[in-house]
Design a protein around this motif. Sequence first.
Motif, PDB file in Angstrom:
ATOM      1  N   TRP A   1       0.816  -1.207   0.000  1.00 55.14           N
ATOM      2  CA  TRP A   1       0.000   0.000   0.000  1.00 55.14           C
ATOM      3  C   TRP A   1       0.853   1.262   0.000  1.00 55.14           C
ATOM      4  N   TYR A   2       2.128   1.130   0.352  1.00 52.78           N
ATOM      5  CA  TYR A   2       2.968   2.317   0.363  1.00 52.78           C
ATOM      6  C   TYR A   2       3.152   2.882  -1.044  1.00 52.78           C
ATOM      7  N   LEU A   3       3.090   2.020  -2.065  1.00 54.43           N
ATOM      8  CA  LEU A   3       3.200   2.507  -3.442  1.00 54.43           C
ATOM      9  C   LEU A   3       2.017   3.398  -3.804  1.00 54.43           C
ATOM     10  N   ILE A   4       0.841   3.016  -3.355  1.00 56.31           N
ATOM     11  CA  ILE A   4      -0.347   3.837  -3.612  1.00 56.31           C
ATOM     12  C   ILE A   4      -0.226   5.162  -2.874  1.00 56.31           C
ATOM     13  N   ARG A   5       0.240   5.125  -1.659  1.00 53.94           N
ATOM     14  CA  ARG A   5       0.399   6.364  -0.889  1.00 53.94           C
ATOM     15  C   ARG A   5       1.453   7.277  -1.506  1.00 53.94           C
ATOM     16  N   ILE A   6       2.553   6.716  -1.977  1.00 60.85           N
ATOM     17  CA  ILE A   6       3.578   7.524  -2.631  1.00 60.85           C
ATOM     18  C   ILE A   6       3.017   8.124  -3.919  1.00 60.85           C
ATOM     19  N   GLY A   7       2.217   7.355  -4.654  1.00 65.11           N
ATOM     20  CA  GLY A   7       1.590   7.860  -5.870  1.00 65.11           C
ATOM     21  C   GLY A   7       0.641   9.014  -5.584  1.00 65.11           C
ATOM     22  N   VAL A   8      -0.143   8.901  -4.524  1.00 66.84           N
ATOM     23  CA  VAL A   8      -1.066   9.978  -4.154  1.00 66.84           C
ATOM     24  C   VAL A   8      -0.291  11.219  -3.728  1.00 66.84           C
ATOM     25  N   ILE A   9       0.762  11.035  -2.955  1.00 71.51           N
ATOM     26  CA  ILE A   9       1.585  12.166  -2.525  1.00 71.51           C
ATOM     27  C   ILE A   9       2.231  12.839  -3.735  1.00 71.51           C
ATOM     28  N   THR A  10       2.698  12.039  -4.694  1.00 67.13           N
ATOM     29  CA  THR A  10       3.300  12.590  -5.908  1.00 67.13           C
ATOM     30  C   THR A  10       2.272  13.361  -6.725  1.00 67.13           C
ATOM     31  N   ALA A  11       1.081  12.805  -6.885  1.00 62.09           N
ATOM     32  CA  ALA A  11       0.029  13.492  -7.647  1.00 62.09           C
ATOM     33  C   ALA A  11      -0.354  14.812  -6.980  1.00 62.09           C
ATOM     34  N   LEU A  12      -0.469  14.819  -5.679  1.00 67.13           N
ATOM     35  CA  LEU A  12      -0.779  16.058  -4.961  1.00 67.13           C
ATOM     36  C   LEU A  12       0.354  17.078  -5.110  1.00 67.13           C
ATOM     37  N   GLY A  13       1.590  16.589  -5.095  1.00 70.84           N
ATOM     38  CA  GLY A  13       2.722  17.486  -5.288  1.00 70.84           C
ATOM     39  C   GLY A  13       2.728  18.112  -6.670  1.00 70.84           C
ATOM     40  N   VAL A  14       2.374  17.344  -7.684  1.00 68.29           N
ATOM     41  CA  VAL A  14       2.327  17.872  -9.046  1.00 68.29           C
ATOM     42  C   VAL A  14       1.228  18.919  -9.180  1.00 68.29           C
ATOM     43  N   VAL A  15       0.106  18.694  -8.519  1.00 62.69           N
ATOM     44  CA  VAL A  15      -1.009  19.631  -8.612  1.00 62.69           C
ATOM     45  C   VAL A  15      -0.734  20.910  -7.833  1.00 62.69           C
ATOM     46  N   PHE A  16      -0.229  20.786  -6.619  1.00 62.39           N
ATOM     47  CA  PHE A  16      -0.092  21.953  -5.751  1.00 62.39           C
ATOM     48  C   PHE A  16       1.284  22.619  -5.799  1.00 62.39           C
ATOM     49  N   VAL A  17       2.293  21.924  -6.293  1.00 64.50           N
ATOM     50  CA  VAL A  17       3.638  22.502  -6.396  1.00 64.50           C
ATOM     51  C   VAL A  17       4.166  22.207  -7.803  1.00 64.50           C
ATOM     52  N   PRO A  18       3.604  22.856  -8.836  1.00 58.90           N
ATOM     53  CA  PRO A  18       3.965  22.500 -10.206  1.00 58.90           C
ATOM     54  C   PRO A  18       5.411  22.829 -10.581  1.00 58.90           C
TER      55      PRO A  18
END
Length: 76
Positions: free
Chosen positions: A16-33
Amino acid sequence: MIYFALQQLLADYGSWYLIRIGVITALGVVFVPRGLWGAIMRRWLVDLTPVRWRLCLETVRFPQDAPVPPVEMNEL
């Protein structure tokens, strides 16, 4: 380094850590472009790499703006 640290922190959750890292990465791309370094530079107005290409459009001459030389009648 950030992904390595996240992997170490979230490795106890199994795959499940892969899913969490993916979500954190997606949020980073959206909020810190511009990335983390871009956010740091913008927030604290620090620039450790001041070399940049700058374009001054006032000094650029485009082909359509170039003066056309006058044509004499005997050249035609």
